[in-house]
Design a protein around this motif. Structure first.
Motif, mmCIF file in Angstrom:
data_model
loop_
_atom_site.group_PDB
_atom_site.id
_atom_site.type_symbol
_atom_site.label_atom_id
_atom_site.label_comp_id
_atom_site.label_asym_id
_atom_site.label_seq_id
_atom_site.Cartn_x
_atom_site.Cartn_y
_atom_site.Cartn_z
ATOM 1 N N THR B 168 0.778 -1.166 -0.081
ATOM 2 C CA THR B 168 -0.159 -0.127 0.177
ATOM 3 C C THR B 168 0.708 1.365 0.070
ATOM 4 O O THR B 168 0.516 2.404 -0.827
ATOM 5 C CB THR B 168 -0.940 0.016 1.309
ATOM 6 O OG1 THR B 168 -1.595 -1.336 1.335
ATOM 7 C CG2 THR B 168 -1.886 1.150 1.260
ATOM 8 N N SER B 172 -0.667 2.711 -3.511
ATOM 9 C CA SER B 172 -2.008 2.526 -2.908
ATOM 10 C C SER B 172 -2.902 2.414 -3.736
ATOM 11 O O SER B 172 -3.945 1.853 -3.344
ATOM 12 C CB SER B 172 -2.085 3.806 -1.797
ATOM 13 O OG SER B 172 -2.415 4.765 -2.578
ATOM 14 N N ALA B 175 -3.261 -1.356 -4.482
ATOM 15 C CA ALA B 175 -3.744 -2.099 -3.175
ATOM 16 C C ALA B 175 -5.335 -1.765 -3.341
ATOM 17 O O ALA B 175 -5.934 -2.882 -2.802
ATOM 18 C CB ALA B 175 -3.072 -1.540 -2.009
ATOM 19 N N PRO B 182 -6.636 1.474 1.383
ATOM 20 C CA PRO B 182 -5.616 2.371 1.939
ATOM 21 C C PRO B 182 -5.570 3.195 3.113
ATOM 22 O O PRO B 182 -4.806 3.198 3.947
ATOM 23 C CB PRO B 182 -5.583 3.051 0.716
ATOM 24 C CG PRO B 182 -5.798 2.545 -0.488
ATOM 25 C CD PRO B 182 -7.111 1.889 0.271
#
Lengths: 406, 288
Positions: B168, B172, B175, B182
Motif C-alpha cells: 500500500t 496505494s 492495493a 488504503p
C-alpha cells in the motif's frame, strides 16, 4: 506606517505619563519587593520553595506592621528555567515596576544575566543562593555560602573518608566551571589529586558512558557539582550501575533543592554534602520557622537550603531598611554595611561589609533515609575566598566577578 | 579485557538507543512519508504513561512494554483520524501540522503533570563484571531493541499484513484495486509507528527522567538516523544507528560526552554529503 513629529511626541508623552502614574502612586504608600525565580521548568525544584519562602517572609513582615509603617508588596516573575527571560523580567522589574529591591536569581548564569541591569538602574539586589564566590559589586548582597565556606570543609572530610584520588563531574556553566577549580585547589592542598574533570551541559541526562569512564580513572571519590533536574539522572544511574557502594560521592549542590527527597534512600544514602541549612537542625529558630511554614503551606517537606537563604536574605534586607529608616538604596546599603546580623532558621547570619557576602554556620552532612544527618558543625565561617580578592570599603566602584586562578 | 567488555556494552547501548528512538519514526516517516515533528512528544507521552501507570501500582515492565505503547498508539490513532489523514502526500503541510501538535502535547503535558522533572528508578540492578560495574538496564535496552528489529522484520517480511502494508505504501491505488482499503492500512501503520515511539519513550524514561519538553532531545537524532538510513526501512535503521552509535560512543570515550554528540552530527553531515540517498541508497540496495 508614517508618523509626523507632533503625533510621535504626543504619543510618547501619553505613554510615559501612563507608565509613570501607577508606580508613582504606589511608591507613596507601599514598598515594592521584586522577585525573579524559576518556579517552573527543570530548576523548579529550587525555585518553588524559594518563592514560598519569599512570600512567607513578606507576610511575616507585613503582619508585624510592615517596614517604616508601609506594607511590602510583591512583584514576582517566573522565569521558567529560561535564562533569556531573566534579562527581560529584570528590565520589567527595574524600569516598569520600579521596585525598591530585587531578591532572586538561582543559577549563577541567571545572576550574571541580571546583575548589571540592577546596578545600572540602582536597584538593590539580593542573591540568596550558594554559588562559586568572587562577585564584587556594591549593589549586590549574597546570603548563600561560597566555596571557602563549603568546598573547603567538605573536601578534607570526604577525602578522609575515601582517599586522595578525585574525579570531578560538574555542570557546564560558570558555577560548575569555577567550583570545579575550587575543588581542585582544595584537593591538592589536602595532598590529593584530581584524576579527571568532566563538564556536562544542563540538559544532559544520559551518564552511561561517564560512569564507565569513572571506573577507568578509578578514583577514590567522585565530587559532583551537578545542577538541575536532568543531572539528577546521574545519581539514579550511578546507583543503578551498582557503583554507589564502591566509590563514595560528595556534592556541593545535591540536596539544596531537596533532591535527596526525590531519590530513593538506596540511591541517596551516604552522599556527603556541606550546607548552611538542614531541615533536621534542632534549634528553636528552625523549629519556629518550620511551624510558620506548616501554618502557611500545610507541609514542611519542601523547605530546603535555598528557601531558607531566601527567607534570611529578605529578613536581612528588612533589618537594613529598619536601621536606615529609609528605602533609598544607598541608605540601606550603608545600614547593611554596619555588619548587620539576624538570627535565621539556619543560625546567625551576618553581612560582611567588605564583600557584601554573609558569615554563616556550615554543617557537614550525609544523606540518610531521605534526610540530612549533621556530622559536624563549623560555626560562623566568613567568606574568606571573596575577602581575598574583594574590598568594597576600599574600592566601592568595583564591579567584577573574580575567578580563582590555578 | 574487562574494560573492553564494558565499553562494548556501552557502544551496543548507544546503537540500541538510537534504534529505539528512531524505530517509530522509521515507520511513520520512512514508510508513510509523513514528517512527524511530534515524534519526540509521542516518546515523551510514552514516558509519562509509564510513570503514571507505575504510580497506580502497575508492574513497571507491564507499564513500559504494554501500557505505554497502547496508550501512545491510541493517541496516534486519534491524531491520524483527526489531522494526518487529510494531509497524506503533502509533506510540508504535515510538517506544519505535526509541529503544531508537538506544541499542543507539550502544553497538555505541562498542564497535567506540571513543568517539573519526574522519574522512576531503573528496575534492574547493576552487576559486576571483573573489576567493573555494568548498568543492568543497558542490557535490557539492548535486548528490547534487538527484539524490536527482529519483530519488525518478521512482521513486514513474513506476514500478510506486512506485505499489504508495504504494498500500500508503494502503490496505494493498486492495493485499493485489489480490494484493500488504503485508508485503514494507513491508519493501522500510523498506530504501529506511534506505539513504537511510545515504547521507546517508556523504555528510556527510567534512565533519564522526564519533563514535558523531553521530546526535543530525541527528535533531531531520530530524523538524522532515519534520513541517513535511506530508503530501506530496517537495513537503513540498523546500519545508520550502528554507524552513528559507533562514532558518538568512540568520541564520548576518547574525549567527552559533549564531543560525542558533536561527532554524531558531523558524521551525519559527512554521510549525507557523500551519500545523499542515505546508506541504503548505496549499500544493501533492495533489502527491506
Amino acid at each position: 506606517m508614517s508618523l509626523n513629529r507632533r503625533e510621535l511626541l504626543g504619543g510618547a508623552a501619553a505613554l510615559s505619563t501612563a507608565a509613570m502614574l501607577p508606580s508613582a502612586a504606589m511608591a507613596a504608600d507601599t514598598i515594592q519587593l521584586g522577585s525573579i525565580l524559576d518556579t517552573s521548568g527543570i530548576f523548579d525544584a529550587y525555585g518553588k520553595p524559594m518563592d514560598q519562602a519569599m512570600r512567607l517572609a513578606v507576610k511575616e513582615i507585613n503582619d508585624a506592621g510592615g517596614l517604616l509603617g508601609k506594607q511590602v508588596e510583591v512583584a514576582a516573575y517566573d522565569t521558567q528555567s529560561d535564562m533569556a527571560l531573566y534579562s527581560q523580567y529584570a528590565q520589567q522589574l527595574t524600569r516598569q515596576d520600579k521596585v525598591d529591591v530585587v531578591h532572586g536569581g538561582i543559577l549563577s548564569a541567571s545572576r550574571e544575566a541580571i546583575r548589571q541591569t540592577m546596578r545600572k538602574t540602582k536597584t538593590l539586589y539580593f542573591y540568596n543562593v550558594q554559588y562559586e564566590g568572587g562577585v564584587c559589586d556594591r549593589n549586590i548582597f549574597v546570603t548563600g555560602v561560597t566555596p571557602a565556606q563549603q568546598v573547603e570543609v567538605l573536601v578534607p572530610y570526604a577525602m578522609k573518608k575515601s582517599g586522595p584520588k578525585v574525579h570531578i563531574l560538574a555542570a557546564d556553566y560558570n558555577y560548575g566551571q569555577i567550583t570545579a577549580r575550587w575543588i581542585q585547589k582544595f584537593v591538592e592542598e589536602n595532598g590529593g589529586e584530581v584524576v579527571a574533570t568532566d563538564f556536562f551541559p544542563l540538559d544532559v541526562a544520559d551518564f552511561g558512558s561517564t560512569i564507565t569512564k569513572i571506573q577507568q580513572t578509578a578514583p577514590d571519590l567522585v565530587f559532583a557539582p551537578l545542577v538541575g533536574g536532568a543531572h539528577l539522572s546521574f545519581f539514579r544511574q550511578w546507583s543503578a550501575a551498582g557503583m554507589k557502594d564502591k566509590i563514595p560521592l560528595a556534592s556541593t549542590t545535591m540536596g539544596v533543592g531537596n533532591e535527596h527527597k526525590v531519590l530513593t534512600p538506596e540511591e541517596g544514602n551516604g552522599i556527603m554534602v556541606a550546607y548552611n541549612y538542614s531541615q533536621e537542625l534542632d534549634t528553636p529558630a528552625n523549629i519556629a520557622f518550620k511551624e510558620k511554614w506548616q501554618a502557611e503551606y500545610g507541609d514542611t517537606t519542601a523547605i530546603h537550603e535555598l528557601a531558607v537563604s531566601t527567607y534570611q536574605g529578605i529578613m536581612l534586607w528588612a533589618a537594613g531598611v529598619q536601621k536606615a529608616g529609609s528605602i533609598e538604596r544607598d541608605a540601606v546599603v550603608d545600614a547593611l554595611e554596619t555588619g548587620i546580623s539576624i538570627e535565621g532558621p539556619a543560625g546567625k547570619v551576618t553581612i560582611d561589609p567588605q564583600t557584601h557576602h554573609a558569615t554563616v554556620d556550615v554543617h557537614i552532612m550525609e544523606f540518610e533515609g531521605q534526610g540530612m544527618t549533621v556530622i559536624e558543625t563549623l560555626p560562623q565561617r566568613a567568606p574568606i575566598d571573596t575577602q581575598a580578592v574583594c574590598d568594597l570599603q576600599a574600592n566601592p566602584g568595583d564591579n567584577t566577578q573574580y575567578e580563582i586562578e590555578i | 579485557m574487562d574494560l573492553s567488555f564494558v565499553i562494548l556494552v556501552e557502544v551496543l547501548y548507544g546503537v540500541a538507543s538510537l534504534v529505539l528512538i528512531s524505530a517509530g519514526l522509521a515507520v511513520v516517516f520512512g514508510m508513510m512519508k509523513v514528517i512527524n515533528l511530534a515524534h519526540g512528544e509521542f516518546m515523551m507521552m510514552g514516558g509519562y504513561a509509564t510513570i503514571t501507570a507505575v504510580g497506580l501500582g502497575v508492574n513497571v515492565f507491564v507499564a513500559m512494554l504494554v501500557i505505554a505503547p497502547l496508550v501512545v498508539g491510541l493517541i496516534g490513532l486519534i491524531v491520524e483520524r483527526l489531522v494526518i489523514r487529510h494531509l497524506y502526500g503533502r509533506l510540508v503541510d504535515t510538517m506544519l501540522a505535526t509541529w503544531g501538535l508537538s506544541l499542543v502535547f507539550i502544553g497538555l503535558a505541562t498542564m497535567i503533570f506540571g513543568n517539573t522533572t519526574t522519574g522512576i528508578s531503573t528496575p534492574i540492578p547493576g552487576f559486576a563484571f571483573g573489576g567493573y560495574q555494568v548498568n543492568g538496564y543497558n542490557f535490557f535496552i539492548i535486548i528490547v531493541s534487538i527484539v524490536l528489529v527482529i519483530a519488525m522484520y518478521a512482521v513486514l517480511r513474513g506476514t500478510r499484513a506486512g506485505l499489504i502494508a508495504r504494498g500500500t505504501m508503494q502503490r496505494s491505488n493498486m492495493a485499493a484495486a485489489l480490494g484493500y482499503s488504503p485508508d485503514r492500512i494507513y491508519m493501522m501503520t500510523f498506530f504501529c509507528g506511534s506505539a513504537l515511539s511510545g515504547l521507546a519513550g517508556a523504555v528510556l524514561a527510567p534512565l533519564v527522567g522526564l519533563v514535558p519538553t523531553s521530546g526535543g532531545a530525541y527528535i533531531a537524532k531520530a530524523f538524522i538516523t532515519v534520513i541517513s538510513g535511506g530508503p530501506s526501512l530496517i537495513a537503513g535503521l540498523v546500519s545508520s544507528a550502528t554507524s552513528f552509535g559507533l562514532v558518538s560512543q568512540f568520541f564520548t570515550f576518547a574525549i567527552s560526552p559533549v564531543i560525542g554528540e558533536v561527532a554524531l552530527l558531523i558524521a551525519a553531515v559527512v554521510l549525507l554529503r557523500t551519500m545523499p540517498q542515505g546508506i541504503t541508497g548505496r549499500f544493501f540496495k533492495g533489502k527491506l
